[in-house]
Scaffold this active site. Sequence first.
Site, PDB file in Angstrom:
ATOM      1  CB  CYS A  99     -11.447  -8.551 -10.813  1.00 23.23           C
ATOM      2  SG  CYS A  99     -12.057  -8.613 -12.509  1.00 23.23           S
ATOM      3  CG  HIS A 129     -12.291 -13.729  -7.277  1.00 20.64           C
ATOM      4  ND1 HIS A 129     -12.614 -12.386  -7.291  1.00 20.64           N
ATOM      5  CD2 HIS A 129     -11.936 -14.046  -8.560  1.00 20.64           C
ATOM      6  CE1 HIS A 129     -12.453 -11.910  -8.523  1.00 20.64           C
ATOM      7  NE2 HIS A 129     -12.049 -12.896  -9.305  1.00 20.64           N
ATOM      8  CD  GLU A 184     -11.563 -18.024  -4.453  1.00 18.03           C
ATOM      9  OE1 GLU A 184     -11.749 -17.288  -3.470  1.00 18.03           O
ATOM     10  OE2 GLU A 184     -12.221 -17.924  -5.513  1.00 18.03           O
ATOM     11  CE  LYS A 243     -16.843 -11.957  -8.280  1.00 17.61           C
ATOM     12  NZ  LYS A 243     -16.175 -12.187  -6.986  1.00 17.61           N
ATOM     13  CG  HIS A 247     -16.762 -10.668 -11.976  1.00 17.24           C
ATOM     14  ND1 HIS A 247     -16.388  -9.890 -10.899  1.00 17.24           N
ATOM     15  CD2 HIS A 247     -15.589 -11.153 -12.506  1.00 17.24           C
ATOM     16  CE1 HIS A 247     -15.069  -9.894 -10.785  1.00 17.24           C
ATOM     17  NE2 HIS A 247     -14.570 -10.650 -11.738  1.00 17.24           N
ATOM     18  CG  PHE A 263      -7.500 -10.154 -16.232  1.00 19.53           C
ATOM     19  CD1 PHE A 263      -7.904 -11.401 -15.795  1.00 19.53           C
ATOM     20  CD2 PHE A 263      -8.033  -9.662 -17.418  1.00 19.53           C
ATOM     21  CE1 PHE A 263      -8.823 -12.147 -16.498  1.00 19.53           C
ATOM     22  CE2 PHE A 263      -8.965 -10.403 -18.130  1.00 19.53           C
ATOM     23  CZ  PHE A 263      -9.358 -11.645 -17.682  1.00 19.53           C
TER      24      PHE A 263
END
Length: 407
Positions: free
Chosen positions: A161, A301, A312, A331, A336, A395
């Site tokens: 991502c 994010h 985060e 988002k 996403h 990831f």
Amino acid sequence: MSAVVTGMGLFTPAGRGVEETFTALTTGRSGLCRPPEGHPARDSLEVAGILPDIDPRSVASGPETKVLDRVVLLALITAAEALADAGIEVGRDVDPERIGVIVGGVGGMSTLESQVLARAARGRTAVSPYLLTGILPNMPSARIAIAHGIRGYSSAVGTACASGAQAVADGVRLIRAGEADVVVCGASEAPLFPTFADTFGNARALARGWDDPTEASRPFDKRRNGFVLAEGAALLVLERAEHAAARGVTGYAEVAGYGVNTDAHHPTAPRPDGAGAAACMRRALAGGGVTPADVGYVNAHGTGTRLGDIAETTALAAVFGAGGVPVSSTKALTGHLLGASGVLEAAATALALGRGLLPPTYHLDDPDPDCEADHVRAAPRETRAEHALTNSFGFGGQNVSLLLRRN
């Protein structure tokens, strides 16, 4: 040398192009819905960010129309829009040897799934000779280069991502190193097919149980229960500032700095203490020669996962102090887009700086106490900020932060 964003190509669930997309992000128009009857992921996803059907003949002709994966179609469409937005024709406005293309993403995995199923059902002769060029992750970059005659640096980025944001960072590096005058960079993702959706569903990573699908993506909200899978593409045209000035172009914003690092912690989970993400943001600030006090906004994010949002927030507090900078996650409206999210959010951040308007996190009705921050909620917030950050985490512990400076 500095790199400025002179063009944008955006094809997202919330809108297409600069105006439609930014209007959606600042008025709360969601791009999330239940997959309709006949959609391949109908039985695998409760809610998704879905784009309209694409006629391959809009970007290709002849036999090519039958073999291009959707991820390539999206990349071709957004690349053409980004170059047109920048006013660049390769060979007229830039030397073909001095323009590069870097596109991130998973690649044509829906093509792979369909071919595996075809072989299982009809045998080895059912496998297309075009399988490889359908699934290779460098095909979006290669097809863009072929379509526009780009003969400079070409690459694909596969950092989950964080892919699209890292493609932007790599583009800045090329320009600063003097290897390119222009770079088309970003990501394209088309993950809305059964196997890909099922792996996230079985991992309990997806938002579920919402009566209204437009409210399913809830970054930092106490009731969040996962992210919403979405498809889309976002590509930016980065240009050496002097090259742009010679064309009489100012651009949307400068990418003043970037940070790229890794948590070295876990294949999927972020570091709970946010140390890797915090170090990444500090690298971006140092690269742009600014301090945390100079930053007036962070596009987070913020996917809506339990662990990710908390990690985060912890990282943001370590860099800016608790509630030390306005934060939002777009988002909530787009879902996403995996690797393409970071580029879309960089575009939104550049537009926010240029227009003096911060997009909020919609559906943040009851902020999680573990996600305490100066959240921009419910409505846009006016700003005079000169600098903003946008974060992308993937990831494998992949972290990317981009620092943008208002032109």
